[in-house]
Enzyme design. Structure first.
Site, PDB file in Angstrom:
ATOM      1  N   TYR A  59      74.605  54.623 102.793  1.00  0.00           N
ATOM      2  CA  TYR A  59      73.295  55.135 103.205  1.00  0.00           C
ATOM      3  C   TYR A  59      72.291  53.993 103.219  1.00  0.00           C
ATOM      4  CZ  TYR A  59      68.962  57.826 103.189  1.00  0.00           C
ATOM      5  OH  TYR A  59      67.725  58.337 103.504  1.00  0.00           O
TER       6      TYR A  59
ATOM      7  N   ASP B  73      72.595  45.630 101.353  1.00  0.00           N
ATOM      8  CA  ASP B  73      71.543  46.599 101.063  1.00  0.00           C
ATOM      9  C   ASP B  73      71.620  46.899  99.564  1.00  0.00           C
ATOM     10  OD1 ASP B  73      69.989  48.777 100.576  1.00  0.00           O
ATOM     11  OD2 ASP B  73      70.664  49.939 102.304  1.00  0.00           O
TER      12      ASP B  73
ATOM     13  N   LYS C  73      63.204  50.509  95.638  1.00  0.00           N
ATOM     14  CA  LYS C  73      63.335  51.354  94.440  1.00  0.00           C
ATOM     15  C   LYS C  73      62.829  50.708  93.152  1.00  0.00           C
ATOM     16  CE  LYS C  73      66.656  54.397  96.496  1.00  0.00           C
ATOM     17  NZ  LYS C  73      66.492  55.814  96.533  1.00  0.00           N
TER      18      LYS C  73
HETATM   19  C1  LIG Z   1      71.135  51.935  99.602  1.00  0.00           C
HETATM   20  C2  LIG Z   1      69.827  52.465 100.121  1.00  0.00           C
HETATM   21  N1  LIG Z   1      69.211  51.806 101.111  1.00  0.00           N
HETATM   22  C3  LIG Z   1      68.032  52.214 101.603  1.00  0.00           C
HETATM   23  C4  LIG Z   1      67.420  53.346 101.113  1.00  0.00           C
HETATM   24  C5  LIG Z   1      66.101  53.793 101.664  1.00  0.00           C
HETATM   25  O1  LIG Z   1      65.098  53.563 100.733  1.00  0.00           O
HETATM   26  P1  LIG Z   1      63.713  54.391 100.844  1.00  0.00           P
HETATM   27  O2  LIG Z   1      64.064  55.799 100.532  1.00  0.00           O
HETATM   28  O3  LIG Z   1      62.827  53.744  99.815  1.00  0.00           O
HETATM   29  O4  LIG Z   1      63.219  54.198 102.219  1.00  0.00           O
HETATM   30  C6  LIG Z   1      68.029  54.078 100.097  1.00  0.00           C
HETATM   31  C7  LIG Z   1      67.418  55.315  99.580  1.00  0.00           C
HETATM   32  O5  LIG Z   1      68.009  56.122  98.918  1.00  0.00           O
HETATM   33  C8  LIG Z   1      69.269  53.626  99.581  1.00  0.00           C
HETATM   34  O6  LIG Z   1      69.906  54.296  98.628  1.00  0.00           O
END
Ligand SMILES: Cc1ncc(COP(=O)(O)O)c(C=O)c1O
Length: 421
Positions: A142, A236, A263
């Protein structure tokens, strides 16, 4: 009717599904989401004053727990001196220097406001510098609300809707799907699309198909493929950053070309960050031609909270202690759930709870999990006062505020919850 239920009913009338981000709803476990009013340390309270040990930790940002005194002080001081200037501030410098020190693969960094922004900006850099259109992503990984990535793979399977709903085919026609921990599936894409792949993006430790650590030889092979074909490797680490250690790349010993963070970076304030080698980052406007901007990016409130958070994370033994307590929780919980075919994969301060499979290696394992049994366990845990993420696919976590006593209490409650199984 409880106060929480009645406020949630009100929310549903004015906000789709009653939530401002779908993860928060209980649609995967049934029932009404609890409406929360307060958090302190490892605990949260709902509107009816029911107290929970928080194992969701806001889906990642709360590695320091709720209302950590250093974050409260930093934010209070920052707000009282002006929340935003729209001009450079000195805390951006300190925050960037500290972050670069903790994540050495980032020689330069840009701050944004969310993980999704960090991801979409890094894709733009990768496509611009390589001059290529295609992106390889992994099924079950994700990356946030990012158009080329969010409408393919697991997300599409879950909603069951047409792909890509609400976008034009052009948005996702350059997104290629591979299988996590399966290098042959990636090699096949490089063969099929020579000179067209700008980047590979992945979560080195996944958090949306249960917690799965990428195998070391898989990451090394991805790096070699990228080097051979002139593509960029993007990690990521929005979820794994400052949760499994400072980063998964440190833990796994592989440096990507670009890293996305979010986060936990600012101790609970909304933030995203992306960075990598100078030669890539110097292509960003105003130095170079790649455009990326944002009114709230690098604002002093977030930066000062971030500095306070990074200072805490830099204290000796911070992540070792977090991991030791999480490992203890997960091993004991796995014992409790073993008679019910439960597993508790974990990495650093992150873990997930699944039923009906013996291990998780990629999305096929994850989607064979018994979601009904998880839903039963989730609600039993909730009744005992333990708040897990309302989905078997999503990572739970502990914070530094979860003391050994708190973990022992949590295990007692989860043992009782397991009786319903
Ligand atoms: C691995 C990963 N990348 C990107 C995101 C997106 O982050 P945001 O919700 O702060 O836009 C998330 C959100 O859960 C994530 O778990």
């Amino acid at each position: 009717m409880s106060l929480s239920d009645s406020v949630f009913d009100g929310l549903c009338k004015v906000i789709p599904g009653g939530v401002n981000s779908p993860f928060r709803a209980f649609h995967l476990v049934g029932g009404k989401a609890r409406v929360m009013k307060r958090g302190l340390g490892s605990r949260i309270w709902d509107l009816d004053d029911k107290e929970y040990i928080d194992l969701c930790c806001a889906w990642g940002p709360l590695t320091l727990g709720h209302a950590h005194p250093a974050i409260v002080q930093a934010v209070t001081e920052a707000v009282s001196e002006g929340a935003i200037f729209g001009a450079p501030n000195k805390w951006e410098l300190e925050m960037a220097e500290r972050l670069i020190e903790l994540v050495p693969s980032m020689e330069m960094v840009r701050f944004v406001n969310s993980g999704a922004e960090a991801v979409m900006s890094s894709l733009r850099v990768a496509r611009s510098v390589t001059g290529r259109p295609k992106i390889v992503k992994f099924e079950g990984c994700y990356h946030g609300h990012v158009a080329p990535l969010d409408a393919v793979g697991k997300e599409a399977d879950e909603s069951g809707g047409p792909v890509p709903l609400g976008t034009t085919p052009a948005v996702t026609q350059d997104t290629l799907l591979a299988e996590f921990n399966n290098i042959a599936s990636v090699e096949a894409l490089f063969q099929k699309f020579p000179q067209q792949i700008a980047c590979i993006i992945l979560e080195p430790v996944t958090g949306s198909m249960g917690v799965i650590e990428a195998e070391n030889r898989f990451l090394t092979a991805l790096q070699n493929l990228c080097q051979k074909h002139g593509s960029l490797l993007i990690f990521d680490e929005v979820l794994s950053g400052f949760r499994v250690d400072t980063t998964a790349q440190k833990r796994l010993g592989i440096e990507p070309d670009l890293t996305c963070l979010g986060k936990a970076v600012a101790g609970g304030l909304p933030v995203g960050a992306y960075g990598g080698k100078k030669e890539l980052m110097e292509k960003l406007s105003p130095l170079g031609p790649i455009y990326q901007a944002g009114t709230f990016c690098g604002n002093p409130v977030t930066m000062r909270a971030g500095i306070a958070a990074l200072k805490e994370y830099s204290k000796p033994g911070f992540f070792e202690n977090l991991e030791a307590r999480c490992r203890y929780l997960c091993r004991n919980l796995a014992e409790i759930l073993r008679p019910h075919q439960g597993i508790v994969p974990h990495c650093g301060g992150m873990f997930s709870v699944g039923f009906g499979v013996s291990q998780l290696r990629h999305h096929n394992d994850a989607f064979q999990q018994d979601t009904e049994r998880f839903a039963k366990f989730f609600h039993a845990a909730l009744a005992q006062g333990v708040y897990l993420p309302p989905s078997t696919f999503d990572a739970a976590s502990i914070s530094s505020a979860h003391s050994q006593d708190e973990i022992d209490l949590c295990l007692e409650k989860l043992k009782q919850a397991a009786d319903v199984l």
